[in-house]
Design a protein around this motif. Structure first.
Motif, PDB file in Angstrom:
ATOM      1  N   ARG A 213       0.816  -1.224   0.000  1.00 51.36           N
ATOM      2  CA  ARG A 213       0.000   0.000   0.000  1.00 51.36           C
ATOM      3  C   ARG A 213       0.848   1.271   0.000  1.00 51.36           C
ATOM      4  NH1 ARG A 213      -1.973   0.146   4.839  1.00 51.36           N
ATOM      5  NH2 ARG A 213      -3.531   1.755   4.357  1.00 51.36           N
ATOM      6  N   THR A 214       2.071   1.201  -0.501  1.00 51.09           N
ATOM      7  CA  THR A 214       2.923   2.392  -0.535  1.00 51.09           C
ATOM      8  C   THR A 214       2.866   3.125  -1.861  1.00 51.09           C
ATOM      9  OG1 THR A 214       4.856   1.136  -1.279  1.00 51.09           O
ATOM     10  CG2 THR A 214       4.535   1.380   1.121  1.00 51.09           C
ATOM     11  N   HIS A 215       2.454   2.431  -2.928  1.00 52.67           N
ATOM     12  CA  HIS A 215       2.477   3.073  -4.236  1.00 52.67           C
ATOM     13  C   HIS A 215       1.429   2.477  -5.167  1.00 52.67           C
ATOM     14  CE1 HIS A 215       5.302  -0.368  -4.614  1.00 52.67           C
ATOM     15  NE2 HIS A 215       4.817  -0.465  -5.842  1.00 52.67           N
ATOM     16  N   LEU A 216       1.207   3.190  -6.246  1.00 53.90           N
ATOM     17  CA  LEU A 216       0.323   2.752  -7.315  1.00 53.90           C
ATOM     18  C   LEU A 216       1.158   2.406  -8.534  1.00 53.90           C
ATOM     19  CD1 LEU A 216      -2.255   5.705  -7.106  1.00 53.90           C
ATOM     20  CD2 LEU A 216      -2.467   3.475  -5.979  1.00 53.90           C
ATOM     21  N   ILE A 217       0.719   1.394  -9.269  1.00 56.80           N
ATOM     22  CA  ILE A 217       1.312   1.090 -10.568  1.00 56.80           C
ATOM     23  C   ILE A 217       0.261   1.405 -11.623  1.00 56.80           C
ATOM     24  CG2 ILE A 217       2.194  -0.717 -12.089  1.00 56.80           C
ATOM     25  CD1 ILE A 217       4.160   0.063  -9.941  1.00 56.80           C
ATOM     26  N   VAL A 218       0.624   2.249 -12.577  1.00 56.35           N
ATOM     27  CA  VAL A 218      -0.309   2.699 -13.603  1.00 56.35           C
ATOM     28  C   VAL A 218       0.201   2.288 -14.976  1.00 56.35           C
ATOM     29  CG1 VAL A 218      -1.512   4.688 -14.597  1.00 56.35           C
ATOM     30  CG2 VAL A 218      -0.922   4.678 -12.158  1.00 56.35           C
ATOM     31  N   ALA A 219      -0.659   1.640 -15.763  1.00 54.50           N
ATOM     32  CA  ALA A 219      -0.301   1.264 -17.128  1.00 54.50           C
ATOM     33  C   ALA A 219      -0.424   2.483 -18.034  1.00 54.50           C
ATOM     34  CB  ALA A 219      -1.214   0.148 -17.619  1.00 54.50           C
ATOM     35  N   LEU A 220       0.659   2.843 -18.704  1.00 55.85           N
ATOM     36  CA  LEU A 220       0.660   3.935 -19.684  1.00 55.85           C
ATOM     37  C   LEU A 220       0.601   3.291 -21.064  1.00 55.85           C
ATOM     38  CD1 LEU A 220       3.441   6.235 -18.162  1.00 55.85           C
ATOM     39  CD2 LEU A 220       0.994   6.154 -17.607  1.00 55.85           C
TER      40      LEU A 220
END
Length: 287
Positions: free
Chosen positions: A237-244
């Motif tokens: 829960r420290t970061h988000l991974i976003v698909a570009l």
């Protein structure tokens, strides 16, 4: 299931009928990504199970399982979200946007689904909040929606942030501890029906956002993002991974710790990413 937002699966059928500009855009869309990271590898899916949708239903985009492990639930192109009840029960309608009934979207139509999207909705990202049983839905046209564990008509929670309307609401994930909902708006310029242009033009007006169910407020975490699509919160829960999608990359956005509110490229990919989910071991599955 191939994503209806990817563009690659259908462009070839129509290329010969496009004007010169359309042909050039089609070629741009089909060019392979140039950077390939060593950490990104394909898997052998030859032993995967296929769950066919009923005839005439197309465009399965995102899948989700509820807190009891039931499902999968899948968003399709006619504006509904279906639930799979097992081999005997098959698929049934679970939820839909308020506009689906209002605009008689369940009536037979000779129009292609894409022509009905703005009226009926086009659900994309799906994610359950396990404690409440609520399903959160990123609908490309209706915005961020939510429906209870019994399904039925969904409630629209948000359609704008910072005074600017959503134009292409896409991916969604949930912090299962706080209940905060993270989602993407792929472009402030183009709608989902124009998704080819987001990639071909290099549009960088996308946003990463957070919805708080306690305050019912949406916060823009980062703007000026190039085609943010699927989104996943890390196991810690420290970061988000976003698909570009256009750049063929994964972005990491920090939501806790010393790097909070900063972002960096997490991985280069050999293709156009759409959905992304944690694998339970610190890594990610990327479609």
């Amino acid at each position: 299931a191939y994503s209806s937002a990817g563009g690659k699966a259908t462009m070839g059928r129509f290329t010969s009928k496009l004007p010169l500009l359309g042909i050039l855009l089609a070629v741009l869309l089909l060019l392979p990504c140039t950077a390939v990271a060593a950490v990104a590898k394909a898997i052998d899916a030859s032993n995967s199970q296929r769950l066919d949708l009923p005839d005439a239903l197309v465009g399965p985009e995102s899948v989700a399982f509820d807190g009891h492990g039931a499902g999968p639930y899948v968003s399709i192109s006619d504006g509904r979200i279906l639930k799979y009840g097992g081999e005997g029960a098959g698929w049934s309608t679970f939820t839909y946007s308020p506009s689906y009934i209002k605009n008689n979207c369940d009536a037979p139509s000779e129009l292609p689904p894409v022509a009905m999207e703005s009226s009926c909705g086009r659900p994309l990202g799906l994610r359950f909040h396990r404690n409440s049983g609520n399903l959160y839905i990123a609908d490309a046209y209706m915005g961020l929606m939510r429906v209870g564990p019994d399904g039925g008509e969904a409630t629209v929670l948000a359609t704008e942030a910072g005074g600017e309307p959503f134009r292409f609401t896409n991916g969604v994930d949930i912090d299962q501890v706080t209940g905060d909902v993270y989602f993407t708006d792929s472009s402030k310029t183009y709608q989902r029906s124009q998704h080819q242009m987001v990639t071909a033009s290099g549009d960088s007006t996308g946003r990463i956002m957070k919805y708080s169910p306690r305050s019912n407020q949406v916060t823009v975490l980062q703007s000026g993002v190039t085609y943010p699509n699927g989104i996943a919160i890390s196991e810690d829960r420290t970061h988000l991974i976003v698909a570009l999608t256009g750049p063929c990359k994964l972005l990491r956005y920090w939501i806790r710790g010393p790097n909070t509110n900063t972002s960096e490229i997490f991985a280069d990919l050999p293709g156009y990413p759409d959905n992304v989910r944690p694998d339970g071991n610190g890594g990610y599955w990327v479609a």
